[in-house]
Design a protein around this motif. Sequence first.
Motif, PDB file in Angstrom:
ATOM      1  N   HIS A  98      56.110  44.676  40.001  1.00  0.00           N
ATOM      2  CA  HIS A  98      55.667  43.413  39.396  1.00  0.00           C
ATOM      3  C   HIS A  98      56.811  42.406  39.534  1.00  0.00           C
ATOM      4  O   HIS A  98      57.505  42.095  38.571  1.00  0.00           O
ATOM      5  N   ILE A 126      49.148  40.524  32.731  1.00  0.00           N
ATOM      6  CA  ILE A 126      48.658  40.757  34.088  1.00  0.00           C
ATOM      7  C   ILE A 126      47.259  40.168  34.265  1.00  0.00           C
ATOM      8  O   ILE A 126      46.911  39.673  35.343  1.00  0.00           O
ATOM      9  N   SER A 159      48.432  31.924  35.675  1.00  0.00           N
ATOM     10  CA  SER A 159      49.476  32.708  36.336  1.00  0.00           C
ATOM     11  C   SER A 159      49.023  33.107  37.739  1.00  0.00           C
ATOM     12  O   SER A 159      48.466  34.188  37.933  1.00  0.00           O
ATOM     13  N   ASN A 208      50.450  36.576  38.748  1.00  0.00           N
ATOM     14  CA  ASN A 208      49.789  37.769  38.227  1.00  0.00           C
ATOM     15  C   ASN A 208      48.395  37.960  38.822  1.00  0.00           C
ATOM     16  O   ASN A 208      47.911  39.092  38.916  1.00  0.00           O
ATOM     17  N   ASP A 214      49.480  44.848  28.966  1.00  0.00           N
ATOM     18  CA  ASP A 214      49.823  45.308  30.313  1.00  0.00           C
ATOM     19  C   ASP A 214      49.907  46.826  30.427  1.00  0.00           C
ATOM     20  O   ASP A 214      49.452  47.410  31.425  1.00  0.00           O
TER      21      ASP A 214
END
Length: 472
Positions: free
Chosen positions: A345, A356, A363, A366, A409
């Motif tokens: 990641h 995520i 994001s 992500n 996550d």
Amino acid sequence: MLFAALISCISCAQVQAVDLARNGEALVPIISDGSEGIEAAVADLKSYLDAATGGEFALLGPDDAHEGPAIYVGPTHYLPRETDATRSRWMLSQIVQIQTRDGSLYITGGGVDGSVFAVYAFLEDLCGFRFFHPGELGTHVPELPDLSFNELAVRQVPSFVYRRMWPSAQIPDRRMYREWETWMRRGRQGGPSMAMGHNLFRIVPPELYPEHPEFFPEFAGVRLDARGGAQWQPELTAPGVIERAAEQAIAAFEADPNRHSFSLSMNDSDGWSESPEALAEDPPEFRGVQDRGKARRMIVFANAVAERTAARFPDRYLMFYAYKSTLEPPSEPMVHPNVIPAIAHWGIAGDSFHPIVAPENISPANALFRRAIDGWDRIAGPLVAREYWTAPYADPLLKAGITPILFEDIPHYYQHGFIGCNSEANIDWGNLALNHYVAARLMWNVECTATDLLDDYFSTYYGRAAEPMRQY
């Protein structure tokens, strides 16, 4: 509170109690089965029970004579279940079993690791101890002058086979590393040591160039002399490179029967060969691109090595980082069952400050990472997360704010079939103790809820200051 809920559940079965301490006096000895590797946990069990009860528990070995109730510790007391046959030896060895039988308490597990974790499961989950961070300040010792249990039949299976946070910053005080390792053990981190670090430069050391220039990358028809310090990756299509990797993996597995894996991870750079053979392994859209699209090369290479190792070692694995240029998976080929990608990641797919699952407009990094996870999930079997939850690449005070993200996550990885989490960490307990603690608890049990875990943390650690500290 977590402790109250557990005790309430345990007390449901009203049968003969197992009395461990009464009025500050220890009533039973602790008897170790003498298994190598449980010594530190057994010493902790005695030390903490002494401190909590005010008594002094005798510590006996397997050859010491004793009649009557006792606390028995060690893997020789484990009672198998039929479902154990379906588990890998790597998971079976970590199963926790805590039982009362014939007036005694048995703290055991499917192996040495499971027995060690069982000690801390007993102390934390059944007695109310807490190991928030290293040292006296980070350890909560309850007052238990009277300690007894009704029938216990506790069995815990960790959510992930592999659970590890490790300090990546250079700390001059080695004592801090030792304290970290002790805290990890008490927090039930561990599992088989999965080898996934950058390793191709060891498999093909630059000193081989004069004898085997074909092992090194080609640019504009010329083989790079890696002794000059330039960025480079080996020529993964070269038969000699494949054979060297297989030979080294086999030698490592032969040397250590308990070794789980051998790393094939790329060097921490670009420098991918542009030979015709190497470029032919890349998806067409990434040919000639250095920083993306190299996962297919790694899969073809790792599969070829696995064909040579898996016949002799069917329960050992080869691992490599899906990282930077190897992050984005191709649609084919399928990954060999004995190859485990560790998905990082990081970089263009790294955003530690949003979950995520954050939408792409929030994001983009992500969103790319999610697509990578989905792609690897389609072509590979087991996967491992390579994370940076508390890594020293951002202000620790900023990293302190990611606690809610961990509750999203880590279960996300579990739901997608990941078998392990590996995260770089920063030894900064002032700002990051909560994140370290939450991550450790979730890696052991992804069903821990934010409400229960955070309520317990703030009330136990801060006492009357719980509410203002939680708001802060």
